[in-house]
Design a protein around this motif. Structure first.
Motif, PDB file in Angstrom:
ATOM      1  N   ARG A  50       0.833  -1.208   0.000  1.00 51.56           N
ATOM      2  CA  ARG A  50       0.000   0.000   0.000  1.00 51.56           C
ATOM      3  C   ARG A  50       0.868   1.259   0.000  1.00 51.56           C
ATOM      4  O   ARG A  50       0.574   2.244  -0.691  1.00 51.56           O
ATOM      5  CB  ARG A  50      -0.938  -0.012   1.220  1.00 51.56           C
ATOM      6  N   LEU A  51       1.955   1.232   0.756  1.00 50.87           N
ATOM      7  CA  LEU A  51       2.835   2.399   0.807  1.00 50.87           C
ATOM      8  C   LEU A  51       3.411   2.707  -0.575  1.00 50.87           C
ATOM      9  O   LEU A  51       3.482   3.866  -0.991  1.00 50.87           O
ATOM     10  CB  LEU A  51       3.962   2.184   1.825  1.00 50.87           C
ATOM     11  N   THR A  56       3.763   6.144  -5.663  1.00 49.06           N
ATOM     12  CA  THR A  56       3.937   6.267  -7.110  1.00 49.06           C
ATOM     13  C   THR A  56       3.074   5.248  -7.834  1.00 49.06           C
ATOM     14  O   THR A  56       2.712   4.209  -7.259  1.00 49.06           O
ATOM     15  CB  THR A  56       5.421   6.064  -7.525  1.00 49.06           C
ATOM     16  N   SER A  57       2.760   5.532  -9.094  1.00 46.38           N
ATOM     17  CA  SER A  57       1.989   4.563  -9.869  1.00 46.38           C
ATOM     18  C   SER A  57       2.913   3.523 -10.511  1.00 46.38           C
ATOM     19  O   SER A  57       2.458   2.538 -11.070  1.00 46.38           O
ATOM     20  CB  SER A  57       1.174   5.291 -10.945  1.00 46.38           C
ATOM     21  N   MET A 184       6.683   9.787  -6.527  1.00 50.63           N
ATOM     22  CA  MET A 184       8.140   9.627  -6.389  1.00 50.63           C
ATOM     23  C   MET A 184       8.865   9.553  -7.710  1.00 50.63           C
ATOM     24  O   MET A 184       9.978  10.033  -7.850  1.00 50.63           O
ATOM     25  CB  MET A 184       8.448   8.317  -5.662  1.00 50.63           C
ATOM     26  N   GLU A 185       8.230   8.881  -8.674  1.00 55.76           N
ATOM     27  CA  GLU A 185       8.900   8.718  -9.961  1.00 55.76           C
ATOM     28  C   GLU A 185       9.010  10.059 -10.678  1.00 55.76           C
ATOM     29  O   GLU A 185      10.081  10.441 -11.145  1.00 55.76           O
ATOM     30  CB  GLU A 185       8.156   7.710 -10.830  1.00 55.76           C
ATOM     31  N   ARG A 212      13.375   3.065  -5.108  1.00 51.28           N
ATOM     32  CA  ARG A 212      13.471   2.368  -6.372  1.00 51.28           C
ATOM     33  C   ARG A 212      14.058   0.987  -6.087  1.00 51.28           C
ATOM     34  O   ARG A 212      15.054   0.864  -5.381  1.00 51.28           O
ATOM     35  CB  ARG A 212      14.462   3.128  -7.258  1.00 51.28           C
ATOM     36  N   ARG A 213      13.423  -0.042  -6.610  1.00 48.49           N
ATOM     37  CA  ARG A 213      13.844  -1.408  -6.287  1.00 48.49           C
ATOM     38  C   ARG A 213      15.331  -1.636  -6.605  1.00 48.49           C
ATOM     39  O   ARG A 213      16.065  -2.191  -5.787  1.00 48.49           O
ATOM     40  CB  ARG A 213      12.974  -2.413  -7.056  1.00 48.49           C
ATOM     41  N   ASN A 214      15.781  -1.154  -7.771  1.00 46.14           N
ATOM     42  CA  ASN A 214      17.193  -1.418  -8.113  1.00 46.14           C
ATOM     43  C   ASN A 214      18.145  -0.645  -7.193  1.00 46.14           C
ATOM     44  O   ASN A 214      19.246  -1.095  -6.903  1.00 46.14           O
ATOM     45  CB  ASN A 214      17.473  -1.163  -9.599  1.00 46.14           C
TER      46      ASN A 214
END
Ligand SMILES: *Cc1c(COP(=O)(O)O)cnc(C)c1O
Length: 382
Positions: A50-51, A56-57, A184-185, A212-214
């Motif tokens: 949810r966070l 971000t989408s 965020m993006e 960001r995952r990376n």
């Protein structure tokens, strides 16, 4: 032994957190949970996803929860994200920006701070120069809503400068996330930090980081602290279905999950942001009509918390003002600005426009600084 007395709280917290929470949020703390059981960890996983959705989408982001107050989450980011050869520049204009710099100093991370003072906007010109000249810099950090004054910093512009220079962007959105719409993006934020007890309207006990995952995958092994190792915490939650490494604040997380549900029921961040905006506007208009002056110009102010100059009346004393308002059901916040005498009033939490109207009425009626405790006076300017 005489039992410890626990006063109830028959007043509204007009503070930047902990803040007034709903009965629904508090009631979810009436159950105990087991930290390795699926019942609980499933809640954690839903909270994490949810966070990300709120931030971000783009689904290519990930969230991690961290025990402690918000500062612990800031410290976990600064201590885990910046590599040994890295260097941080902090764009500061208040206590919380300076705190990021202080964390870097404690952790012996090379850093520099650009700080034009609390009532100035961030110094973007100097930032641009520093980014151009100091090639050792790897990361830029800034506070979104500087809770010291209530100033809303232009993170979009700072993100652009940061990315134009090819650096990673860290934003302390502690007091704004959930209360101000942002993506965020779009804002080019790599690591965003906030906590349970601000605009999501939960109770205090943990913070969270959305990244960001990376970027998160890249920080393994860099942490300067065991318990604040952001990567290790994230990896544990990723690999073990939401499990925390060390004892989790279970009651607080349950309350937070309810707070997220209530945010959704209210209509999401856009609708909550509109409520805060109305709270803020009623507060500023009402206080100005009583003769108070805001520390910041309208264009600098956020809708989260507002700083007002102390009245010039020599009889004024904050503690008396504070206590008289507390008796009337409102708790306000002292000022934190180094070279201006002021106090702050928060607009966030389970606080509604009708509450702000009652507050303005109470301030208008209250004698808040005469010597006679029992005398109700009027404002000097009224
Ligand atoms: C509240 C807040 C923090 C964290 O404060 P804690 O007291 O550690 O929870 C950090 N940054 C900002 C901008 C804040 O408003």
């Amino acid at each position: 032994m005489k039992p410890i007395e626990l006063p109830t709280t028959p007043y509204l917290l007009l503070t930047p957190g902990p803040l007034t929470t709903s009965t629904g949020v508090k009631s979810k703390m009436m159950a105990d949970a087991c930290t390795w059981d699926d019942d609980y960890n499933t809640v954690v996983q839903q909270v994490r996803s949810r966070l990300v959705q709120l931030a971000t989408s783009n689904p290519d982001y990930t969230a991690v929860l961290m025990q402690g107050s918000g500062t612990a989450s800031v410290e976990s980011v600064i201590g885990s994200v910046i590599p040994k050869q890295g260097k941080l520049v902090v764009v500061a204009n208040g206590v919380y920006g300076r705190r990021i710099s202080e964390i870097a100093r404690y952790l012996q991370i090379p850093h520099r701070m650009i700080d034009p003072g609390e009532t100035s906007g961030p110094d973007l010109e100097t930032l641009e120069q520093v980014l151009a000249c100091d090639t050792e810099i790897t990361h830029v950090a800034v506070v979104h809503c500087e809770t010291t004054t209530g100033m809303l910093n232009p993170i979009e512009e700072i993100g652009k400068l940061t990315k134009a220079a090819g650096k990673l962007f860290i934003v302390d959105a502690m007091s704004s996330f959930g209360g101000i719409e942002m993506d965020m993006e779009q804002l080019q934020i790599d690591f965003l930090i906030s906590s349970a007890n601000k605009c999501i309207q939960g109770v205090p006990g943990f913070g969270f980081v959305i990244a960001r995952r990376n970027c998160m995958e890249n920080i393994a092994g860099q942490a300067r602290s065991l318990s604040l190792d952001l990567y290790a915490q994230w990896k544990c939650m990723e690999d073990h279905n939401g499990k925390w490494r060390f004892t989790s604040p279970t009651h607080v997380v349950r309350a937070f999950a309810q707070a997220l549900n209530e945010l959704d029921a209210e209509g999401g961040i856009a609708v909550r942001a509109e409520r805060y905006r109305r709270n803020h506007q009623l507060l500023v208009d009402g206080m100005r009509s009583l003769g108070f002056k805001t520390l910041l110009a309208d264009a600098q102010m956020s809708t989260i918390i507002t700083s007002f100059y102390n009245p010039e009346d020599p009889e004024y004393r904050f503690d008396r003002f504070y206590n008289l308002l507390k008796q009337r059901g409102f708790v306000i916040y002292p000022g934190k600005v180094s070279d201006a005498e002021c106090f702050r009033i928060g607009n966030i939490g389970d606080v509604w426009p009708a509450d702000i109207e009652r507050l303005i009425e109470a301030i208008g009626e209250s004698c808040y600084w005469t010597d006679a405790e029992d005398t109700l006076g009027v404002l000097a300017s009224a």
